[in-house]
Motif scaffolding. Structure first.
Motif, PDB file in Angstrom:
ATOM      1  N   UNK A  92     -24.242  65.026-115.897  1.00  0.00           N
ATOM      2  CA  UNK A  92     -23.933  66.669-115.944  1.00  0.00           C
ATOM      3  C   UNK A  92     -23.217  66.887-116.925  1.00  0.00           C
ATOM      4  N   UNK A  93     -22.249  66.230-117.491  1.00  0.00           N
ATOM      5  CA  UNK A  93     -21.428  66.625-118.662  1.00  0.00           C
ATOM      6  C   UNK A  93     -22.086  66.721-119.905  1.00  0.00           C
ATOM      7  N   UNK A 141     -32.364  62.410-122.740  1.00  0.00           N
ATOM      8  CA  UNK A 141     -31.360  61.454-121.986  1.00  0.00           C
ATOM      9  C   UNK A 141     -31.098  61.751-120.759  1.00  0.00           C
ATOM     10  N   UNK A 142     -31.134  62.852-120.225  1.00  0.00           N
ATOM     11  CA  UNK A 142     -30.871  63.191-118.663  1.00  0.00           C
ATOM     12  C   UNK A 142     -32.072  62.523-117.877  1.00  0.00           C
ATOM     13  N   UNK A 143     -33.218  63.057-118.655  1.00  0.00           N
ATOM     14  CA  UNK A 143     -34.531  62.604-117.748  1.00  0.00           C
ATOM     15  C   UNK A 143     -34.539  60.973-117.651  1.00  0.00           C
ATOM     16  N   UNK A 153     -27.942  70.261-114.468  1.00  0.00           N
ATOM     17  CA  UNK A 153     -27.780  70.146-115.956  1.00  0.00           C
ATOM     18  C   UNK A 153     -29.020  70.231-116.496  1.00  0.00           C
ATOM     19  N   UNK A 154     -30.048  69.607-116.156  1.00  0.00           N
ATOM     20  CA  UNK A 154     -31.546  69.811-116.721  1.00  0.00           C
ATOM     21  C   UNK A 154     -32.039  70.889-116.656  1.00  0.00           C
ATOM     22  N   UNK A 158     -32.910  73.114-119.880  1.00  0.00           N
ATOM     23  CA  UNK A 158     -34.473  73.520-120.187  1.00  0.00           C
ATOM     24  C   UNK A 158     -34.265  74.968-120.278  1.00  0.00           C
ATOM     25  N   UNK A 159     -33.563  75.878-119.645  1.00  0.00           N
ATOM     26  CA  UNK A 159     -33.513  77.177-119.928  1.00  0.00           C
ATOM     27  C   UNK A 159     -33.075  77.518-121.225  1.00  0.00           C
ATOM     28  N   UNK A 160     -31.877  76.845-121.773  1.00  0.00           N
ATOM     29  CA  UNK A 160     -31.400  77.042-123.006  1.00  0.00           C
ATOM     30  C   UNK A 160     -32.572  76.902-124.084  1.00  0.00           C
ATOM     31  N   UNK A 161     -33.317  75.693-123.967  1.00  0.00           N
ATOM     32  CA  UNK A 161     -34.264  75.231-125.039  1.00  0.00           C
ATOM     33  C   UNK A 161     -35.582  76.358-124.827  1.00  0.00           C
TER      34      UNK A 161
END
Length: 187
Positions: A92-93, A141-143, A153-154, A158-161
């Motif tokens: 998450x971090x 990396x998280x996926x 976190x994903x 994803x929202x930010x991207x």
């Protein structure tokens, strides 16, 4: 600390407490880059200055954690790209870490060289494109990890991207409109 001088070559700062691994990275990169090798977080911060183009940073460093080093570096006004090369699976971090790339060890020579080359290319892009690539790297990396709590976190990444991608697409749309107008004027 070790520093190899190459005139006019991009400068890579390797911060890795495993001396053999740090020296291996240096050997892999030396033919094309000036490589500074620091075996402690404190030495990494001491070598970190305006001439650094790319930082390769381990996450587990005994004197200062790689996260502490990364956050301290990010407070300085230096235009560089940072990659965490670590055996620690992201969690998450990762969403909040000020890094541009996250690569899980073990890594090959090709991976290290490709990471440095890609980060150099990214450094030439505007802020939105750099941010989009960093977010995409974190998403991948998280996926690929099995970290607990990474779903939230994903979703955030994803929202930010998506928001940044929309801004980028708007700029390209504006360029298309400009090109059309320019072509009309030429006729």
């Amino acid at each position: 600390m070790d520093q190899t001088q190459h005139s006019d070559s991009p400068t890579i700062l390797v911060v890795e407490d495993d001396r053999d691994l740090a020296d291996t990275y240096r050997l892999w990169l030396e033919p094309e880059y000036e490589v500074r090798t620091a075996y402690t977080g404190a030495d990494g911060l001491a070598w970190y200055d305006q001439s650094v183009d790319v930082v390769l940073l381990d996450r587990r460093i005994p004197d200062l954690s790689g996260i502490e080093v990364l956050r301290t570096m990010s407070k300085r006004d230096i235009d560089d790209q940072k990659a965490m090369l670590t055996a620690v699976e992201p969690g998450r971090e990762l969403a909040d870490l000020p890094c541009d790339e996250y690569v899980t060890k073990p890594v090959s020579e090709a991976t290290v060289r490709e990471t440095v080359q890609e980060l150099q290319i990214r450094s030439q892009l505007d802020d939105d494109l750099q941010r989009h690539f960093a977010l995409t790297s974190k998403i991948v990396a998280l996926e690929q990890s099995d970290a607990d709590g990474s779903n939230e976190a994903l979703t955030e990444l994803r929202r930010d991207a998506t928001q940044i991608r929309a801004r980028i697409d708007d700029r390209f749309s504006d360029l298309d409109d400009f090109d059309s107008a320019f072509l009309t004027l030429q006729q």
